[in-house]
Design a protein around this motif. Sequence first.
Motif, PDB file in Angstrom:
ATOM      1  N   GLU A  67      24.955 -16.795  12.205  1.00  0.00           N
ATOM      2  CA  GLU A  67      24.443 -16.277  11.987  1.00  0.00           C
ATOM      3  C   GLU A  67      23.527 -16.701  11.118  1.00  0.00           C
ATOM      4  N   VAL A  68      24.289 -17.619  10.488  1.00  0.00           N
ATOM      5  CA  VAL A  68      23.493 -18.531   9.393  1.00  0.00           C
ATOM      6  C   VAL A  68      22.228 -19.489   9.951  1.00  0.00           C
ATOM      7  N   ILE A  69      22.364 -19.366  11.445  1.00  0.00           N
ATOM      8  CA  ILE A  69      21.404 -20.885  11.640  1.00  0.00           C
ATOM      9  C   ILE A  69      20.346 -19.786  12.203  1.00  0.00           C
ATOM     10  N   LEU A  70      20.636 -17.688  12.505  1.00  0.00           N
ATOM     11  CA  LEU A  70      20.207 -17.330  13.227  1.00  0.00           C
ATOM     12  C   LEU A  70      18.678 -16.688  12.210  1.00  0.00           C
ATOM     13  N   TRP A  71      19.520 -15.981  10.679  1.00  0.00           N
ATOM     14  CA  TRP A  71      19.306 -15.141   9.949  1.00  0.00           C
ATOM     15  C   TRP A  71      18.765 -16.571   9.044  1.00  0.00           C
ATOM     16  N   GLY A  72      19.024 -17.827   8.272  1.00  0.00           N
ATOM     17  CA  GLY A  72      18.168 -18.657   8.596  1.00  0.00           C
ATOM     18  C   GLY A  72      16.515 -19.351   8.177  1.00  0.00           C
ATOM     19  N   LYS A  73      15.803 -18.651  10.117  1.00  0.00           N
ATOM     20  CA  LYS A  73      14.969 -18.883  10.231  1.00  0.00           C
ATOM     21  C   LYS A  73      14.302 -17.136  10.253  1.00  0.00           C
ATOM     22  N   GLN A  74      14.699 -16.517   9.952  1.00  0.00           N
ATOM     23  CA  GLN A  74      13.753 -15.302  10.279  1.00  0.00           C
ATOM     24  C   GLN A  74      13.196 -14.677   8.499  1.00  0.00           C
ATOM     25  N   GLU A  75      12.210 -13.622   8.350  1.00  0.00           N
ATOM     26  CA  GLU A  75      11.338 -13.131   7.453  1.00  0.00           C
ATOM     27  C   GLU A  75      12.358 -12.674   6.646  1.00  0.00           C
ATOM     28  N   ALA A  76      12.211 -12.364   5.460  1.00  0.00           N
ATOM     29  CA  ALA A  76      13.614 -11.344   4.735  1.00  0.00           C
ATOM     30  C   ALA A  76      12.950  -9.993   4.555  1.00  0.00           C
ATOM     31  N   MET A  77      11.583  -9.510   5.231  1.00  0.00           N
ATOM     32  CA  MET A  77      12.003  -7.864   5.827  1.00  0.00           C
ATOM     33  C   MET A  77      12.888  -7.803   7.015  1.00  0.00           C
ATOM     34  N   ILE A  78      12.494  -9.365   8.192  1.00  0.00           N
ATOM     35  CA  ILE A  78      13.313  -9.276   9.249  1.00  0.00           C
ATOM     36  C   ILE A  78      14.646  -8.866   8.986  1.00  0.00           C
ATOM     37  N   ARG A  79      15.294  -9.274   7.929  1.00  0.00           N
ATOM     38  CA  ARG A  79      16.657 -10.169   7.762  1.00  0.00           C
ATOM     39  C   ARG A  79      17.511  -8.147   7.864  1.00  0.00           C
ATOM     40  N   PRO A  80      18.972  -8.001   7.555  1.00  0.00           N
ATOM     41  CA  PRO A  80      19.372  -6.510   7.261  1.00  0.00           C
ATOM     42  C   PRO A  80      19.468  -6.996   5.631  1.00  0.00           C
ATOM     43  N   GLY A  81      19.162  -5.479   5.474  1.00  0.00           N
ATOM     44  CA  GLY A  81      19.032  -5.545   3.428  1.00  0.00           C
ATOM     45  C   GLY A  81      17.557  -5.110   3.036  1.00  0.00           C
ATOM     46  N   TRP A  82      16.952  -5.408   3.744  1.00  0.00           N
ATOM     47  CA  TRP A  82      15.183  -5.656   3.229  1.00  0.00           C
ATOM     48  C   TRP A  82      14.973  -4.461   3.193  1.00  0.00           C
ATOM     49  N   GLN A  83      14.253  -4.212   1.025  1.00  0.00           N
ATOM     50  CA  GLN A  83      14.304  -2.841   0.809  1.00  0.00           C
ATOM     51  C   GLN A  83      13.361  -3.137  -0.531  1.00  0.00           C
ATOM     52  N   PHE A 247       6.781 -18.052  -3.261  1.00  0.00           N
ATOM     53  CA  PHE A 247       7.695 -17.314  -2.182  1.00  0.00           C
ATOM     54  C   PHE A 247       7.435 -15.972  -1.685  1.00  0.00           C
ATOM     55  N   ASP A 248       6.310 -15.729  -0.666  1.00  0.00           N
ATOM     56  CA  ASP A 248       6.217 -14.472  -1.125  1.00  0.00           C
ATOM     57  C   ASP A 248       6.943 -13.103  -0.317  1.00  0.00           C
ATOM     58  N   TYR A 249       7.238 -12.635  -1.080  1.00  0.00           N
ATOM     59  CA  TYR A 249       8.713 -12.071  -0.684  1.00  0.00           C
ATOM     60  C   TYR A 249       9.118 -11.994   0.726  1.00  0.00           C
ATOM     61  N   PRO A 250       8.096 -10.857   1.439  1.00  0.00           N
ATOM     62  CA  PRO A 250       8.339 -10.485   2.997  1.00  0.00           C
ATOM     63  C   PRO A 250       8.148 -11.577   3.577  1.00  0.00           C
ATOM     64  N   LEU A 251       7.974 -12.301   3.117  1.00  0.00           N
ATOM     65  CA  LEU A 251       7.941 -13.557   4.542  1.00  0.00           C
ATOM     66  C   LEU A 251       8.892 -14.537   4.554  1.00  0.00           C
ATOM     67  N   LYS A 252       8.635 -15.919   4.928  1.00  0.00           N
ATOM     68  CA  LYS A 252       9.689 -16.475   5.307  1.00  0.00           C
ATOM     69  C   LYS A 252      10.703 -16.999   3.332  1.00  0.00           C
ATOM     70  N   VAL A 253      12.411 -17.212   3.696  1.00  0.00           N
ATOM     71  CA  VAL A 253      12.510 -16.613   2.240  1.00  0.00           C
ATOM     72  C   VAL A 253      12.952 -18.612   2.329  1.00  0.00           C
ATOM     73  N   PRO A 254      12.808 -19.051   0.471  1.00  0.00           N
ATOM     74  CA  PRO A 254      13.295 -20.419   0.461  1.00  0.00           C
ATOM     75  C   PRO A 254      14.214 -21.347   0.720  1.00  0.00           C
ATOM     76  N   LYS A 255      14.180 -22.496   0.862  1.00  0.00           N
ATOM     77  CA  LYS A 255      15.560 -22.870   1.069  1.00  0.00           C
ATOM     78  C   LYS A 255      15.995 -24.179  -0.312  1.00  0.00           C
ATOM     79  N   ILE A 256      17.552 -24.305  -0.013  1.00  0.00           N
ATOM     80  CA  ILE A 256      17.952 -25.406  -0.575  1.00  0.00           C
ATOM     81  C   ILE A 256      19.357 -25.769   0.244  1.00  0.00           C
ATOM     82  N   ILE A 257      18.830 -26.534   1.047  1.00  0.00           N
ATOM     83  CA  ILE A 257      20.108 -27.346   1.713  1.00  0.00           C
ATOM     84  C   ILE A 257      20.111 -28.483   1.290  1.00  0.00           C
ATOM     85  N   ILE A 258      21.157 -28.550   0.868  1.00  0.00           N
ATOM     86  CA  ILE A 258      22.609 -29.755   0.760  1.00  0.00           C
ATOM     87  C   ILE A 258      23.101 -30.255   2.141  1.00  0.00           C
ATOM     88  N   TYR A 259      23.131 -31.868   2.355  1.00  0.00           N
ATOM     89  CA  TYR A 259      24.156 -32.464   2.840  1.00  0.00           C
ATOM     90  C   TYR A 259      25.111 -33.385   2.208  1.00  0.00           C
TER      91      TYR A 259
END
Length: 330
Positions: A67-83, A247-259
Amino acid sequence: MRKADDNLMSNFNKEETLERKRTETEAFKINEELMEMLHDESSGCYVPWQFANYKVHADTLKTTYDEVILWGKQEAMIRPGWQVKGKGVIIPNIFAKVSGVHRDVKLYREQVSALVKEENTLFFKKFPLYKQRLPKDVNKIYSKMLKKNGEIDKGKLLTSEYWKYKRLNSALQESIADKIIEFCKISSFWKYKTYKVKLRFSLINRIIEFFYSLIYKESKDEDMMKISIFAILTNLDEELLDLLQNFDYPLKVPKIIIYNNNERKSLTFADAVTLMFMNSMGVDIIIFNPGGTSDIENYVKEDFYDTHRLEEIHPNLPYRRNIIYRLARK
């Protein structure tokens, strides 16, 4: 008669000064009615920046690795819990640490790269995330912001000459200030209440701090932690601010990715504060650690993020990109 007219004009000007009224055009009224019908908060059909003046509330999802891989690519308003609630938006976001790698290393690298290439993403391959540029005697600055009860005065903070975020939109400034106040109360997610960063004090302040520490050891540790958190969060790097501003809140959620492949220095307290703050502002935080070594768990209780363990441990595995992406730092 002239005197009566003067009095009438004087009263009119006085009322105008107290409350200025602007006349709405018919086109404006029609447009507002259409907006209300077509782009209602619960409609799921939003115009750009419809919620720019709303406050952010993060709801960190509890997920599986897939789900990290799946939801990580989805907009905020598509994710479970958007309100949308009142004048706030609830952002379902991710905070995950991925320990180890797949047996298929190529698949692992592809999954990391797929997230890194997402828009509005910062990618880091070493610690600390940023070099600290903290002002001298930040304890003085901090003390100026306090109310009599010892909590930060929001008004003083937002209007202070030391407030560096004035270029951001006003609602975002308010949200950041609220989070700084919350974090400086020492949140429950910290493992201990003795963390701090290296701060620069003048000689007289060093002497005062020394004698204070001899008398009030426990409260001294917490005070230094609060000042450290304040110093970090009032001096965030510009690219972190840009991440929030874009960050336009309903759209793509910004990310910080650390390797973190354990080649360089360890994650610091300043890094942990920065990551927890950005997470609280709705940003996704994903730490890939192929060697399975410790980083975020050194500071934060594990109830506050997900840990996903893959099949194999692969120390010092270098990152190789499978897809073109933008590096936040070189």
